[in-house]
Scaffold this motif. Structure first.
Motif, mmCIF file in Angstrom:
data_model
loop_
_atom_site.group_PDB
_atom_site.id
_atom_site.type_symbol
_atom_site.label_atom_id
_atom_site.label_comp_id
_atom_site.label_asym_id
_atom_site.label_seq_id
_atom_site.Cartn_x
_atom_site.Cartn_y
_atom_site.Cartn_z
ATOM 1 N N PRO A 133 0.848 -1.193 0.000
ATOM 2 C CA PRO A 133 0.000 0.000 0.000
ATOM 3 C C PRO A 133 0.887 1.249 0.000
ATOM 4 O O PRO A 133 1.983 1.242 0.547
ATOM 5 C CB PRO A 133 -0.775 -0.091 1.314
ATOM 6 N N GLU A 134 0.358 2.297 -0.616
ATOM 7 C CA GLU A 134 1.096 3.564 -0.663
ATOM 8 C C GLU A 134 1.216 4.150 0.759
ATOM 9 O O GLU A 134 0.360 3.909 1.599
ATOM 10 C CB GLU A 134 0.303 4.525 -1.553
ATOM 11 N N ASN A 135 2.247 4.945 0.969
ATOM 12 C CA ASN A 135 2.380 5.568 2.293
ATOM 13 C C ASN A 135 1.393 6.723 2.456
ATOM 14 O O ASN A 135 1.316 7.609 1.612
ATOM 15 C CB ASN A 135 3.800 6.104 2.484
ATOM 16 N N LEU B 199 10.075 5.654 -1.373
ATOM 17 C CA LEU B 199 9.738 5.943 -2.780
ATOM 18 C C LEU B 199 8.940 7.243 -2.868
ATOM 19 O O LEU B 199 9.128 8.049 -3.786
ATOM 20 C CB LEU B 199 8.969 4.767 -3.383
ATOM 21 N N GLN B 200 8.072 7.443 -1.889
ATOM 22 C CA GLN B 200 7.298 8.678 -1.881
ATOM 23 C C GLN B 200 8.201 9.898 -1.662
ATOM 24 O O GLN B 200 8.070 10.919 -2.345
ATOM 25 C CB GLN B 200 6.248 8.600 -0.769
ATOM 26 N N LEU B 201 9.125 9.778 -0.723
ATOM 27 C CA LEU B 201 10.049 10.890 -0.474
ATOM 28 C C LEU B 201 10.854 11.232 -1.724
ATOM 29 O O LEU B 201 11.021 12.400 -2.071
ATOM 30 C CB LEU B 201 11.011 10.539 0.667
ATOM 31 N N PHE B 202 11.375 10.196 -2.389
ATOM 32 C CA PHE B 202 12.148 10.457 -3.605
ATOM 33 C C PHE B 202 11.289 11.220 -4.609
ATOM 34 O O PHE B 202 11.734 12.186 -5.222
ATOM 35 C CB PHE B 202 12.678 9.147 -4.214
ATOM 36 N N GLU B 203 10.058 10.797 -4.729
ATOM 37 C CA GLU B 203 9.200 11.444 -5.708
ATOM 38 C C GLU B 203 8.911 12.900 -5.334
ATOM 39 O O GLU B 203 9.033 13.811 -6.151
ATOM 40 C CB GLU B 203 7.898 10.651 -5.828
#
Ligand code: GLU
Length: 547
Positions: free
Chosen positions: A215-217, A262-266
Motif C-alpha cells: 500500500p502507498e504511504n 519511494l514517496q520521499l524520492f518522488e
C-alpha cells in the motif's frame, strides 16, 4: 497558507537552495553502479553488516562503479565511542575497503561528502525547507503525550497506529497558530504532508526479491526531529540522491519502509535508486531456523573471527558462498584465483535467508588455509598469536625456520591435508613438535615385546636422508621380514600367522615419534624433528616398551 512565509519562519538561517546543492554534487555519470554501506556507529561490526557491505562492494566492483562508506550517526544516544573506527577497521580487515567516503577519524575522500550525517545538517534543512515551501511538510507540535494518547485510541479502535488521516492534528494549523506555538517555546518536529492513500498500491522491482507490491504511504512521517536532525527516512533520500547512489542494498527490515522512501524520492523530485533487500543470515536452532543473533551467537560478531584466528579471507569466502549459490562451484573450478575474480551477481542471492553453518564454514576455512605457503602461514599465525596466544607466539618466533618447516609438511601437493581451519588450531596441531610428554596410550595392541623389537630393528635401518617412498619401502620390507602381514585384511584372515599388519608397525613408530595415531606424513615429521630428536623419541618408546 503562505508556505514561503512558513519556510522562512522555520528556517531563517538556511539561505542555500536545493539547486545550489545539485550544482555542488552533480550526477556522477558513467555506467558503473554506485553502492554504499551506511552503518550507524552503535555497536561492533556484525557479520550481517559485513555481509551487506561485501555484497555492496562486489556489485559496484562488478560494474566498474564506486562503493562508498557513509556513517549514519543521527542517533547520538545510541552511538558508542569507537563505533566509527571499529567499522572502518572491521571492513579493512576483510578487504571490504570503500573506494570513497569515510576513511578514518575526520578523514574522508570523494567529492560527495561530508559522508558523516551529523555534518550534513544544513543540507537536510535546505531540502526540508524546500518541502515546506511546496506545502509538502509542516511543523507538528503534538509531542510525545499526544502521540501516546492517539496510539492508545487507535489500538482501541483496532485501526493502524501512526500520524495519518483524521489523527493529523497539526496538518492544517494556520501560520498564526504556528507562530504562536513557536513564540511560546513549544518544540516541534517537521512532518511530511503525505499525499498518499492507503487505498493505492505501489510496486517496485527489488533486485533480490523481485516484484514487491505494497500500500502507498499515507503517514505524515517525521522528516526532521525536534533538534533539527533528520530521521533515517529523510536522510536516506537526501544522501543517496546527492551522493549518486544507484543501488541501495540493505537489510530486508527496511522493506516495510520502502513506500515511504519511494514517496520521499518522488516528492523531492529525485530519481529513486534501485533497491535490493538482503534477507538476514539464519542459523539452525532446535530443528527450526532463526536469525543469527548478536546476543546468542558468538559468530555473529566479527571479533569472533579475529579472536579465533580465522583467516579473514576464509570469512569472505564463506560469505560469498552464502551470497551466491554458484560461488562454491566457481571456487572448485578455480582453486587458485582470488575471490575478487568471481562474477558476483544479485540474481543469485537467496530470497529467504542463507543458513550459517559453523561446520561448513570450518571446511571453507580449511580449504582456504591449504592455499597459503608455509611462510604465509607463519606470518598470519605469529601475528595472530602475538595478540591472542603469547606462549605460542614465543614458540613460533624462537625458531622461525623450524616453525616454517612444520607448516611446510604436506603443503602444496595435489591432495593437501586440511588440519588447520584457524590460527588457534596451530597450538594443538604442532604441540608434539615442541613439548613431548608421551603417554603411549595410542600404541597399537600388538604387545610391548613386539613394539620393543620393531623399534629396535627400525633404528638399525633408519636413515634420516631417506625420502618418502624409499623411507616407506624400507619400513615395509622390515615389517614383512619381522612377520607383519602386508595389509590388515591379510592379517585378519590369518591372525595367528602374523604379529600384526604393516600398518600396525607404522602406527607403533608414529606413536613413538608423535604420541598420536593420526598425523601428517611421518617421514616428513621425522625430517623436521631431525635425526637426533627422532632417535631420542624412539629410544624413549623402547624404554617404555621394556617395562
Ligand atoms: N543506518 C541504516 C542501518 O544501519 C542503514 C540502512 C541502509 O543501508 O540504508 O540499518
Amino acid at each position: 497558507m503562505d508556505f514561503n512565509a512558513l519556510a522562512e519562519l522555520l528556517f531563517p538561517e538556511i539561505t542555500k537552495t536545493p539547486q545550489d546543492y545539485e550544482k555542488i554534487y552533480p550526477p556522477r555519470g558513467g555506467d558503473g553502479k554506485v553502492t554504499r554501506f551506511a552503518p550507524s556507529p552503535t555497536g561492533f561490526l556484525h557479520i550481517g553488516g559485513l555481509f551487506a557491505a561485501l555484497i555492496s562492494k562486489r556489485v559496484a566492483m562488478e560494474s566498474g562503479g564506486t562503493f562508498y562508506l557513509r556513517i549514519e550517526d543521527t542517533d547520538k544516544k545510541r552511538e558508542i565511542d569507537d563505533g566509527v573506527s571499529e567499522i572502518i577497521k572491521g571492513l579493512e580487515a576483510f578487504g571490504v575497503t570503500p573506494d570513497e567516503g569515510v576513511l578514518g577519524f575526520e578523514k574522508e575522500s570523494g567529492n560527495y561528502g561530508p559522508y558523516v550525517q551529523s555534518r550534513r545538517r544544513e543540507i537536510y534543512q535546505t531540502y526540508a525547507k524546500e518541502l515546506v515551501r511546496k506545502g509538502l511538510a509542516y511543523p507538528c507540535f503534538c509531542g510525545a503525550d499526544y502521540m501516546e494518547s492517539i496510539k492508545a485510541q487507535q489500538e482501541k479502535e483496532k485501526v493502524r497506529t501512526g500520524y495519518y488521516g483524521k489523527w493529523t492534528r497539526c496538518r492544517d494549523l494556520s501560520l498564526e497558530e504556528v507562530k504562536e506555538n513557536i513564540a511560546s517555546g513549544k518544540s516541534y518536529v517537521l512532518r511530511l504532508r503525505s499525499p498518499g492513500s492507503e487505498e493505492n498500491r505501489i510496486s517496485f522491482i527489488d533486485g533480490i526479491k523481485g516484484k514487491i507490491e505494497m500500500p502507498e504511504n499515507d503517514m505524515d512521517i517525521v522528516v526532521l526531529k525536534s533538534d533539527g536532525i533528520p530521521t533515517y527516512h529523510f536522510a536516506h533520500a537526501v544522501d543517496d540522491h546527492l551522493m549518486g547512489t544507484t543501488d541501495v542494498i540493505r537489510g530486508d527490515e527496511w522493506i516495510s519502509s520502502a513506500p515511504i522512501h519511494l514517496q520521499l524520492f518522488e516528492l523531492l523530485g529525485f530519481e529513486a535508486p534501485k533497491y535490493s533487500h538482503i534477507s538476514p543470515i539464519m542459523k539452525e536452532d532446535g530443528g527450526g531456523k532463526r536469525k543469527l543473533s548478536k546476543r546468542k551467537d558468538p559468530e555473529a560478531a566479527v571479533t569472533f573471527y579475529h579472536e579465533q584466528g580465522y583467516p579473514t579471507n576464509a570469512v569472505t569466502e564463506y560469505l560469498l558462498t552464502l551470497a551466491n549459490s554458484n560461488y562454491e562451484e566457481w571456487r572448485r573450478d578455480n582453486p587458485a584465483l582470488p575471490n575478487e575474480d568471481f562474477p558476483f551477481s544479485l540474481d543469485k542471492m537467496s530470497v529467504s535467508g542463507a543458513l550459517f553453518d559453523l561446520d561448513k564454514f570450518n571446511d571453507v576455512a580449511k580449504n582456504d588455509v591449504t592455499r597459503y605457503s608455509a611462510d604465509e602461514i607463519y606470518d598470519f599465525a605469529t601475528s595472530w598469536a602475538e595478540q591472542y596466544n603469547i606462549p605460542l607466539y614465543k614458540k613460533l618466533t624462537d625458531n622461525p625456520s623450524y616453525a616454517k618447516a612444520i607448516f611446510a609438511i604436506e603443503r602444496g601437493g595435489e591432495k593437501p591435508r586440511k588440519d588447520i581451519a584457524k590460527w588457534s588450531d596451530i597450538e594443538e596441531y604442532s604441540a608434539y613438535f615442541y613439548d613431548f610428554n608421551p603417554t603411549y596410550e595410542n600404541m597399537p595392541e600388538i604387545g610391548k615385546e613386539n613394539i620393543y623389537a620393531l623399534l629396535t630393528e627400525y633404528k638399525k635401518i633408519y636413515s634420516p636422508a631417506d625420502e618418502n617412498e624409499a623411507w616407506f619401502a624400507k619400513l615395509k620390507e622390515l615389517a614383512l621380514s619381522m612377520g607383519y602381514a602386508k595389509n590388515p585384511k591379510e592379517y585378519k584372515k590369518n591372525p595367528d600367522s602374523y604379529k600384526g599388519a604393516v600398518s600396525d608397525f607404522a602406527t607403533a613408530l608414529r606413536v613413538a615419534v608423535t604420541d598420536r595415531r593420526n598425523t601428517p606424513d611421518l617421514c616428513a615429521i621425522m625430517q623436521v624433528l631431525g635425526e637426533k630428536e627422532a632417535l631420542s623419541r624412539i629410544d624413549k618408546a623402547i624404554e617404555w616398551s621394556k617395562k
